[in-house]
Structures are given as C-alpha cells and as structure tokens.
Design a protein around this motif. Structure first.
Motif, mmCIF file in Angstrom:
data_model
loop_
_atom_site.group_PDB
_atom_site.id
_atom_site.type_symbol
_atom_site.label_atom_id
_atom_site.label_comp_id
_atom_site.label_asym_id
_atom_site.label_seq_id
_atom_site.Cartn_x
_atom_site.Cartn_y
_atom_site.Cartn_z
ATOM 1 N N GLY A 25 0.816 -1.203 0.000
ATOM 2 C CA GLY A 25 0.000 0.000 0.000
ATOM 3 C C GLY A 25 0.851 1.254 0.000
ATOM 4 N N PRO A 26 0.253 2.401 -0.323
ATOM 5 C CA PRO A 26 1.023 3.649 -0.486
ATOM 6 C C PRO A 26 1.701 4.142 0.784
ATOM 7 C CG PRO A 26 -1.338 4.077 -0.578
ATOM 8 C CD PRO A 26 -1.177 2.591 -0.621
ATOM 9 N N HIS A 27 1.223 3.739 1.958
ATOM 10 C CA HIS A 27 1.803 4.274 3.202
ATOM 11 C C HIS A 27 2.464 3.196 4.057
ATOM 12 C CE1 HIS A 27 -0.147 8.045 2.288
ATOM 13 N NE2 HIS A 27 -1.326 7.442 2.223
ATOM 14 N N GLU A 28 2.681 2.014 3.475
ATOM 15 C CA GLU A 28 3.309 0.943 4.245
ATOM 16 C C GLU A 28 4.818 1.139 4.305
ATOM 17 O OE1 GLU A 28 1.749 -3.114 4.126
ATOM 18 O OE2 GLU A 28 0.557 -2.476 2.404
ATOM 19 N N THR A 29 5.399 0.783 5.462
ATOM 20 C CA THR A 29 6.829 0.956 5.706
ATOM 21 C C THR A 29 7.501 -0.396 5.840
ATOM 22 O OG1 THR A 29 6.400 3.034 6.865
ATOM 23 C CG2 THR A 29 8.537 2.004 7.255
ATOM 24 N N TYR A 30 8.683 -0.512 5.283
ATOM 25 C CA TYR A 30 9.453 -1.751 5.390
ATOM 26 C C TYR A 30 9.903 -1.960 6.835
ATOM 27 C CZ TYR A 30 13.540 -4.801 5.213
ATOM 28 O OH TYR A 30 14.447 -5.799 5.461
ATOM 29 N N VAL A 31 9.684 -3.181 7.341
ATOM 30 C CA VAL A 31 10.123 -3.550 8.682
ATOM 31 C C VAL A 31 11.071 -4.738 8.547
ATOM 32 C CG1 VAL A 31 9.425 -4.347 10.962
ATOM 33 C CG2 VAL A 31 7.965 -2.755 9.696
ATOM 34 N N ALA A 32 12.292 -4.561 9.000
ATOM 35 C CA ALA A 32 13.280 -5.631 8.894
ATOM 36 C C ALA A 32 12.911 -6.782 9.824
ATOM 37 C CB ALA A 32 14.661 -5.098 9.256
ATOM 38 N N PRO A 33 13.231 -8.026 9.449
ATOM 39 C CA PRO A 33 12.974 -9.158 10.342
ATOM 40 C C PRO A 33 13.707 -8.982 11.668
ATOM 41 C CG PRO A 33 13.555 -9.905 8.137
ATOM 42 C CD PRO A 33 13.824 -8.439 8.176
ATOM 43 N N ALA A 34 13.161 -9.566 12.720
ATOM 44 C CA ALA A 34 13.764 -9.432 14.047
ATOM 45 C C ALA A 34 15.162 -10.037 14.062
ATOM 46 C CB ALA A 34 12.885 -10.128 15.085
ATOM 47 N N VAL A 308 11.581 -12.068 -2.080
ATOM 48 C CA VAL A 308 12.219 -10.757 -2.222
ATOM 49 C C VAL A 308 11.244 -9.686 -1.759
ATOM 50 C CG1 VAL A 308 13.274 -9.071 -3.772
ATOM 51 C CG2 VAL A 308 13.644 -11.525 -4.166
ATOM 52 N N ILE A 309 11.728 -8.761 -0.934
ATOM 53 C CA ILE A 309 10.973 -7.560 -0.557
ATOM 54 C C ILE A 309 11.783 -6.352 -1.017
ATOM 55 C CG2 ILE A 309 10.046 -6.171 1.333
ATOM 56 C CD1 ILE A 309 9.693 -8.741 2.933
ATOM 57 N N VAL A 310 11.109 -5.432 -1.716
ATOM 58 C CA VAL A 310 11.778 -4.230 -2.221
ATOM 59 C C VAL A 310 11.305 -3.031 -1.415
ATOM 60 C CG1 VAL A 310 12.242 -2.785 -4.223
ATOM 61 C CG2 VAL A 310 11.831 -5.241 -4.519
ATOM 62 N N ALA A 311 12.261 -2.257 -0.915
ATOM 63 C CA ALA A 311 11.958 -1.027 -0.178
ATOM 64 C C ALA A 311 12.585 0.157 -0.895
ATOM 65 C CB ALA A 311 12.474 -1.118 1.254
ATOM 66 N N GLY A 312 11.945 1.310 -0.758
ATOM 67 C CA GLY A 312 12.442 2.511 -1.428
ATOM 68 C C GLY A 312 13.560 3.183 -0.653
ATOM 69 N N ALA A 313 13.956 4.341 -1.126
ATOM 70 C CA ALA A 313 15.033 5.097 -0.491
ATOM 71 C C ALA A 313 14.631 5.539 0.913
ATOM 72 C CB ALA A 313 15.386 6.312 -1.346
ATOM 73 N N ALA A 314 15.610 5.591 1.816
ATOM 74 C CA ALA A 314 15.346 5.954 3.205
ATOM 75 C C ALA A 314 15.062 7.444 3.333
ATOM 76 C CB ALA A 314 16.533 5.573 4.073
ATOM 77 N N ASP A 315 14.137 7.794 4.248
ATOM 78 C CA ASP A 315 13.861 9.211 4.500
ATOM 79 C C ASP A 315 14.806 9.734 5.574
ATOM 80 O OD1 ASP A 315 12.945 8.303 6.966
ATOM 81 O OD2 ASP A 315 10.822 8.513 6.455
ATOM 82 N N ASN A 317 14.503 10.003 8.640
ATOM 83 C CA ASN A 317 14.478 9.201 9.867
ATOM 84 C C ASN A 317 14.980 7.774 9.653
ATOM 85 O OD1 ASN A 317 13.264 11.306 11.428
ATOM 86 N ND2 ASN A 317 11.302 10.822 10.457
ATOM 87 N N GLY A 318 15.467 7.496 8.451
ATOM 88 C CA GLY A 318 15.976 6.162 8.169
ATOM 89 C C GLY A 318 14.915 5.156 7.790
ATOM 90 N N LYS A 319 13.640 5.579 7.698
ATOM 91 C CA LYS A 319 12.567 4.657 7.330
ATOM 92 C C LYS A 319 12.466 4.551 5.815
ATOM 93 C CE LYS A 319 9.741 5.434 11.442
ATOM 94 N NZ LYS A 319 8.388 5.818 11.951
ATOM 95 N N ARG A 320 12.114 3.350 5.376
ATOM 96 C CA ARG A 320 11.988 3.092 3.948
ATOM 97 C C ARG A 320 10.563 2.673 3.610
ATOM 98 N NH1 ARG A 320 16.814 2.265 1.109
ATOM 99 N NH2 ARG A 320 18.691 2.372 2.427
ATOM 100 N N PRO A 321 9.984 3.234 2.553
ATOM 101 C CA PRO A 321 8.651 2.783 2.126
ATOM 102 C C PRO A 321 8.736 1.380 1.552
ATOM 103 C CG PRO A 321 9.559 4.323 0.527
ATOM 104 C CD PRO A 321 10.510 4.318 1.683
ATOM 105 N N LEU A 353 17.296 1.920 -3.809
ATOM 106 C CA LEU A 353 16.418 0.838 -3.381
ATOM 107 C C LEU A 353 17.150 -0.139 -2.451
ATOM 108 C CD1 LEU A 353 14.503 -0.093 -6.664
ATOM 109 C CD2 LEU A 353 13.874 1.562 -4.895
ATOM 110 N N GLN A 354 16.367 -0.854 -1.662
ATOM 111 C CA GLN A 354 16.908 -1.902 -0.795
ATOM 112 C C GLN A 354 16.158 -3.203 -1.080
ATOM 113 O OE1 GLN A 354 17.919 -1.413 3.546
ATOM 114 N NE2 GLN A 354 16.155 -2.769 3.786
ATOM 115 N N PHE A 355 16.906 -4.304 -1.124
ATOM 116 C CA PHE A 355 16.323 -5.611 -1.418
ATOM 117 C C PHE A 355 16.598 -6.556 -0.256
ATOM 118 C CE2 PHE A 355 17.832 -3.503 -5.232
ATOM 119 C CZ PHE A 355 16.665 -3.423 -5.982
#
Length: 375
Positions: A25-34, A308-315, A317-321, A353-355
């Motif tokens: 979704g447009p506002h979802e944020t990538y969360v790294a595995p624990a 594979v999970i693709v995340a966008g560039a970090a903002d 605060n270090g968060k990636r969409p 991008l981050q993969f």
C-alpha cells in the motif's frame, strides 16, 4: 471437456505461475525481520540442589512479594513424569530474616503474611515432575536472605527451587542473537541488569548454551560494560548441531545499595544448516518490471521458497517505504544456480532501493540464505 477448457482459459494465468508478486500500500513501511527472539525479562532465579544439601539461602531484593516454588527431582525419573505418587512426602521450612518460621505442614495465614499452597502435578495440566508441589508465598519480602531448609525422602535426587519477586525493581533482561544464525556467524549473548532506573554493575553474569537435544555446555562469563549491560561474543557455537539452541543466563551480585540478589534468564536462537549461500545479488529494470537476480550455491538439494521484498530510499528518519514483494517455490539440486524474480515496481532506476532477499527451506523449515542489498 470443451466447457472445462473454457473455464481454464478464464482463470488468470497468475494462478498457475510459480511466482506470486504484489505491491504494498502507499503508506506501508518496510520492517526488517527481528534480529533476535523477544528479550526475556526476569525477576526470579532458579536453582537445583542435590539431596546432600539440607538448606539453601534465597537472596531477596525486597519491595515485592516473594513466591518460592519447590519442584521435586526423582531419582528414578530420567525425564519428566506426570503420574505416580510420592513414596514419602517432601517438606520445606522457610525462615525469614527476622526469625519467623513457616514450618512443614504449617499453611500460614494472611495475618502472618506467609502462606503455603500445595498442588499435585496432575492438577496443573502441563508436564511437570510427578508428585506434590508446594508454593510458599511471602506477602512482602525483605531485602535480605531467607533460609529454606529441605527434607527430602530417599526417592528424591534433589529439588529445583524457583524464587520469584513479581514486583521487584531488580530486573534481568537477556537475549541471544542472531535469531537465525548461518554457519560461521558470531553469536552475541547480552544481559542487562537494572535496579529501577539504575544499571547494576559489578555483578557476575554467566551463560550456558544447550544444543537442540538439551545437552548443556560449559558456562561462559559475560563482560561488564560498566552501564548495567553485560555481553560476550562467541565466534562459534560449541557444535554444528542444527536447530533451536537454548541459553540460560545466571546473574548474582549486589546493588549499589549493597543488597544481594540473584536472577536467572533465558534466550534462544536457531542454528541453520547452511543449506545454501548467495553470491552477488543484482537488480535491474527489464521490460517495465524490476528483476532481482541471486546467484546461489546450493549445498542441500530440496524444495525452497525464494522471497524478495523491495523497499524505497530511506527518509530523514531512516525509514523506507515498502514497495513490492514476490515469492516463488523452487525445486533445487545441489550445485550452482541462479534465482530470479520479477517484481512490479513503478521506478525507472534502482538507485536508493533496498532488497531483502531470502531463500527459505520447505522440506526442513529454516532460513537457507538471506541477504540485504542496498543499491
């Protein structure tokens, strides 16, 4: 048959495809595995004493109630048993720092602030050593040592004692990382001791690792970092046994106010088989989709799922969409192979991008390989 063919043609091709992909979704944020299992928070300590011991001191931090659970260890039990009866009763006598005594057979009272509760293992509904268990409850523990005198019948090899202060300010927090460990990765064992807001320094903290079959190794000592944090980094595990490893932490010492304490904690990690290893992972735009390519050295043949999970560039605060995801089942033979996934990402460049790329075992569940790649 003709009707069946028409129905098959109407079903989207993606249903039969080996790979499944999608957009977040447009506002979802990538969360790294624990990186580790949830930390264990402990306000108790556990000790097992043999029948040669007639008593044990219980260091209590105070400002909390105190629960003392005595668990019999039978000579004839090579494992936990839940049926059978005591041949003779086990008894314990608790003496407070002020000299008040809860004698065996004395149930105590609310007025005295000490109570004794008995229950049979079969009543609890969980696997426990057979026989009668006792819990001694002190309404308000004092910051001093209590003495627990033990009277064990001949069929007992010892007794395990769990002493808990549910509302204590003295807390031990422990963990082991990484949660999913590949061969060759170091293991970090971490403990933190806090007395309210203050870190507790100068304590002795050790940890023992146990293999998946329950065999415990020698204790290792954690280094006091001077802030209430204790840590040790192991370059390797004592053995290559794959599966869930358990860690038991023991801490004892004195607070800044000179109050003696003891705490027991735990941790866990999964030692993976090392079933595969990724090479250099790459990504590029091909015909309007993002193609992720992972050269892979497969050590153990079998069925796997390539994720594979693709995340966008970090903002700032270090968060990636979170942008897109994909997964596909692969039947892999031992040797070198190349895994690919095409993902629906609306980008014209892979820059920033981050993969998060993973290969998960399906025949024997586990993480065969994992890598995080940033462009």
């Amino acid at each position: 048959m003709k009707r069946l063919l028409i129905l098959l043609l109407l079903i989207p091709a993606s249903v039969f495809a080996a790979d499944v992909t999608g957009r977040f979704g447009p506002h979802e944020t990538y969360v790294a595995p624990a990186e580790h299992a949830p930390a264990n928070v402990s306000r108790m300590f556990v000790r097992t004493v043999t029948r040669e011991a007639t008593s044990i001191d219980l260091p209590v931090a105070g400002e909390s109630g105190l629960l003392v659970w005595t668990i019999p260890v039978r000579k004839s039990a090579s494992r936990l048993q839940t049926n059978g009866a005591d041949t003779r009763p086990f008894s314990a006598r608790l003496t407070t720092p002020t000299g008040d005594v809860l004698q065996p057979g004395d149930d105590g009272s609310l007025d005295r602030g000490m109570r004794r509760f008995r229950f049979d293992a079969a009543e609890v509904g969980i696997e426990l050593p057979r026989g009668t268990h006792e819990v001694l409850h002190v309404a308000r523990g004092e910051a001093a040592s209590y003495r627990l005198a033990l009277n064990m019948p001949d069929d007992m090899a010892g007794v395990t004692i769990v002493a808990a202060e549910p509302d204590s300010r003295l807390v031990l927090t422990t963990l082991a990382s990484p949660l999913s460990r590949q061969p060759g990765e170091p293991v970090t064992l971490r403990a933190e001791l806090r007395d309210g807001e203050r870190g507790v320094i100068g304590a002795r903290v050790t940890a023992r690792l146990a293999t998946p079959d329950g065999k415990a190794g020698a204790p290792v000592e954690l280094t006091d970092e001077g802030s209430g944090v204790y840590r040790v980094v192991l370059t390797d595990l004592p053995s290559a046994a794959a599966g869930a490893w358990q860690v038991r932490f023991e801490a004892d010492g004195k607070t800044a106010d000179g109050i003696r304490f003891a705490r027991t904690g735990s941790g866990e990690l999964v030692n993976e088989r090392g079933a595969a290893r990724f090479g250099t992972i790459s990504a590029k735009i091909v015909d309007g989709v993002l193609r992720v390519t992972a050269p892979t050295d497969v050590k153990v043949a079998g069925n796997y799922r390539f994720d594979v999970i693709v995340a966008g560039a970090a903002d700032a605060n270090g968060k990636r969409p979170a942008l897109a995801w994909g997964e596909g089942v692969r039947a892999l033979t031992a040797g070198s192979t190349t895994l690919t996934l095409d993902l629906p990402v609306d980008v014209t460049s892979t820059e920033g991008l981050q993969f998060d790329v993973r290969l998960l075992g399906l025949d024997e569940v586990g993480v065969a390989a994992r890598a995080v790649v940033r462009q």
